[in-house]
Design a protein around this motif. Structure first.
Motif, PDB file in Angstrom:
ATOM      1  N   PHE A  72       0.842  -1.190   0.000  1.00 29.79           N
ATOM      2  CA  PHE A  72       0.000   0.000   0.000  1.00 29.79           C
ATOM      3  C   PHE A  72       0.877   1.238   0.000  1.00 29.79           C
ATOM      4  N   CYS A  73       0.309   2.367  -0.420  1.00 29.52           N
ATOM      5  CA  CYS A  73       1.028   3.641  -0.438  1.00 29.52           C
ATOM      6  C   CYS A  73       1.148   4.163   0.989  1.00 29.52           C
ATOM      7  N   SER A  74       2.365   4.475   1.400  1.00 29.30           N
ATOM      8  CA  SER A  74       2.579   4.980   2.756  1.00 29.30           C
ATOM      9  C   SER A  74       2.136   6.429   2.909  1.00 29.30           C
ATOM     10  N   ALA A  75       1.920   7.140   1.810  1.00 33.55           N
ATOM     11  CA  ALA A  75       1.477   8.530   1.894  1.00 33.55           C
ATOM     12  C   ALA A  75      -0.035   8.635   2.076  1.00 33.55           C
ATOM     13  N   CYS A  76      -0.810   7.869   1.301  1.00 36.25           N
ATOM     14  CA  CYS A  76      -2.280   7.999   1.360  1.00 36.25           C
ATOM     15  C   CYS A  76      -2.996   6.744   1.837  1.00 36.25           C
ATOM     16  N   GLY A  77      -2.302   5.621   1.908  1.00 31.49           N
ATOM     17  CA  GLY A  77      -2.896   4.391   2.409  1.00 31.49           C
ATOM     18  C   GLY A  77      -3.581   3.524   1.369  1.00 31.49           C
ATOM     19  N   SER A  78      -3.588   3.935   0.109  1.00 29.16           N
ATOM     20  CA  SER A  78      -4.257   3.135  -0.926  1.00 29.16           C
ATOM     21  C   SER A  78      -3.658   1.746  -1.045  1.00 29.16           C
ATOM     22  N   SER A  79      -4.522   0.748  -1.053  1.00 30.30           N
ATOM     23  CA  SER A  79      -4.105  -0.634  -1.312  1.00 30.30           C
ATOM     24  C   SER A  79      -3.779  -0.751  -2.788  1.00 30.30           C
ATOM     25  N   ILE A  80      -2.641  -1.308  -3.096  1.00 26.42           N
ATOM     26  CA  ILE A  80      -2.226  -1.435  -4.490  1.00 26.42           C
ATOM     27  C   ILE A  80      -2.213  -2.893  -4.945  1.00 26.42           C
ATOM     28  N   GLN A  81      -1.596  -3.778  -4.169  1.00 19.17           N
ATOM     29  CA  GLN A  81      -1.419  -5.148  -4.638  1.00 19.17           C
ATOM     30  C   GLN A  81      -1.274  -6.131  -3.481  1.00 19.17           C
ATOM     31  N   TRP A  82      -1.394  -7.396  -3.823  1.00 17.86           N
ATOM     32  CA  TRP A  82      -0.982  -8.466  -2.918  1.00 17.86           C
ATOM     33  C   TRP A  82      -0.350  -9.556  -3.766  1.00 17.86           C
ATOM     34  N   ALA A  83       0.526 -10.337  -3.148  1.00 17.56           N
ATOM     35  CA  ALA A  83       1.205 -11.437  -3.836  1.00 17.56           C
ATOM     36  C   ALA A  83       1.598 -12.475  -2.792  1.00 17.56           C
ATOM     37  N   GLY A  84       2.032 -13.627  -3.292  1.00  8.68           N
ATOM     38  CA  GLY A  84       2.512 -14.675  -2.398  1.00  8.68           C
ATOM     39  C   GLY A  84       1.694 -15.942  -2.416  1.00  8.68           C
ATOM     40  N   SER A  85       0.752 -16.050  -3.331  1.00  6.77           N
ATOM     41  CA  SER A  85      -0.047 -17.266  -3.416  1.00  6.77           C
ATOM     42  C   SER A  85       0.859 -18.465  -3.691  1.00  6.77           C
ATOM     43  N   GLU A  86       0.706 -19.494  -2.897  1.00  8.46           N
ATOM     44  CA  GLU A  86       1.497 -20.712  -3.109  1.00  8.46           C
ATOM     45  C   GLU A  86       1.138 -21.378  -4.429  1.00  8.46           C
ATOM     46  N   ASP A  87      -0.119 -21.233  -4.850  1.00  4.38           N
ATOM     47  CA  ASP A  87      -0.564 -21.846  -6.100  1.00  4.38           C
ATOM     48  C   ASP A  87      -0.117 -21.062  -7.337  1.00  4.38           C
ATOM     49  N   TYR A  88       0.095 -19.739  -7.183  1.00  2.00           N
ATOM     50  CA  TYR A  88       0.466 -18.883  -8.311  1.00  2.00           C
ATOM     51  C   TYR A  88       1.619 -17.958  -7.919  1.00  2.00           C
ATOM     52  N   PRO A  89       2.800 -18.510  -7.673  1.00  3.59           N
ATOM     53  CA  PRO A  89       3.913 -17.698  -7.161  1.00  3.59           C
ATOM     54  C   PRO A  89       4.418 -16.635  -8.132  1.00  3.59           C
ATOM     55  N   GLY A  90       4.190 -16.781  -9.400  1.00  2.00           N
ATOM     56  CA  GLY A  90       4.671 -15.821 -10.387  1.00  2.00           C
ATOM     57  C   GLY A  90       3.679 -14.716 -10.721  1.00  2.00           C
ATOM     58  N   TRP A  91       2.601 -14.611  -9.912  1.00  9.53           N
ATOM     59  CA  TRP A  91       1.540 -13.649 -10.206  1.00  9.53           C
ATOM     60  C   TRP A  91       1.380 -12.653  -9.072  1.00  9.53           C
ATOM     61  N   VAL A  92       0.839 -11.497  -9.402  1.00  4.13           N
ATOM     62  CA  VAL A  92       0.517 -10.455  -8.434  1.00  4.13           C
ATOM     63  C   VAL A  92      -0.919 -10.010  -8.694  1.00  4.13           C
ATOM     64  N   SER A  93      -1.644  -9.709  -7.632  1.00  6.02           N
ATOM     65  CA  SER A  93      -3.037  -9.274  -7.764  1.00  6.02           C
ATOM     66  C   SER A  93      -3.115  -7.777  -7.491  1.00  6.02           C
ATOM     67  N   ILE A  94      -3.713  -7.056  -8.421  1.00  2.00           N
ATOM     68  CA  ILE A  94      -3.806  -5.603  -8.375  1.00  2.00           C
ATOM     69  C   ILE A  94      -5.202  -5.186  -7.930  1.00  2.00           C
ATOM     70  N   ALA A  95      -5.285  -4.208  -7.035  1.00  2.00           N
ATOM     71  CA  ALA A  95      -6.575  -3.640  -6.629  1.00  2.00           C
ATOM     72  C   ALA A  95      -7.127  -2.857  -7.824  1.00  2.00           C
ATOM     73  N   LEU A  96      -8.159  -3.388  -8.454  1.00  5.26           N
ATOM     74  CA  LEU A  96      -8.634  -2.816  -9.708  1.00  5.26           C
ATOM     75  C   LEU A  96      -9.224  -1.421  -9.573  1.00  5.26           C
ATOM     76  N   ALA A  97      -9.660  -1.050  -8.381  1.00  7.24           N
ATOM     77  CA  ALA A  97     -10.189   0.306  -8.195  1.00  7.24           C
ATOM     78  C   ALA A  97      -9.093   1.357  -8.314  1.00  7.24           C
ATOM     79  N   THR A  98      -7.821   0.945  -8.322  1.00  3.76           N
ATOM     80  CA  THR A  98      -6.726   1.899  -8.489  1.00  3.76           C
ATOM     81  C   THR A  98      -6.383   2.145  -9.960  1.00  3.76           C
ATOM     82  N   LEU A  99      -7.047   1.440 -10.875  1.00  2.00           N
ATOM     83  CA  LEU A  99      -6.780   1.653 -12.301  1.00  2.00           C
ATOM     84  C   LEU A  99      -7.281   3.025 -12.737  1.00  2.00           C
ATOM     85  N   ASP A 100      -6.485   3.698 -13.543  1.00  2.00           N
ATOM     86  CA  ASP A 100      -6.879   4.965 -14.152  1.00  2.00           C
ATOM     87  C   ASP A 100      -7.362   4.753 -15.579  1.00  2.00           C
TER      88      ASP A 100
END
Length: 124
Positions: A72-100
């Motif tokens: 997350f952004c340390s300035a405003c607190g927006s959640s950006i991503q999460w990662a670490g799934s054991e089933d999908y280690p090469g992937w990252v999940s993006i908070a879609l509400a942050t898309l412009d």
């Protein structure tokens, strides 16, 4: 297709080199707490397809479980991503509400419906 996104204050900006897959409204209690909302919507891309354009140094990490790391952004607190799934280690999940860039997924599923808040009505 290149999609761009940013945090609430605009200090963190990123670009996705591919369209998000496995778009999900997550109803788990961790997503509820992190977003302060009934659910969080994420889409996954290969880690190599996520590039931070600005503000990567502002990202802070939080290990919400044994394998999952949320950023997350340390300035405003927006959640950006999460990662670490054991089933999908090469992937990252993006908070879609942050898309412009406008993005309309072909399909959206719900996960962790057992912890869905009682005041949300969902037509599945």
């Amino acid at each position: 297709m290149r999609l761009r996104g940013s945090c609430l204050c605009g200090a963190v900006a990123y670009e996705l080199a591919s369209e998000p897959k496995a778009v999900t409204h997550c109803h788990c209690t961790m997503c509820q707490k992190q977003h302060g909302a009934a659910f969080a919507t994420y889409g996954s891309v290969p880690k190599a397809d996520l590039t931070y354009l600005t503000g990567e140094q502002l990202l802070r990490s939080y290990s919400s479980s044994a394998h999952i790391v949320r950023k997350f952004c340390s300035a405003c607190g927006s959640s950006i991503q999460w990662a670490g799934s054991e089933d999908y280690p090469g992937w990252v999940s993006i908070a879609l509400a942050t898309l412009d860039t406008p993005f309309k997924p072909k399909r959206v599923k719900h996960s962790h419906e057992q912890s869905m808040v009682c005041w949300l009505a969902v037509d599945a």
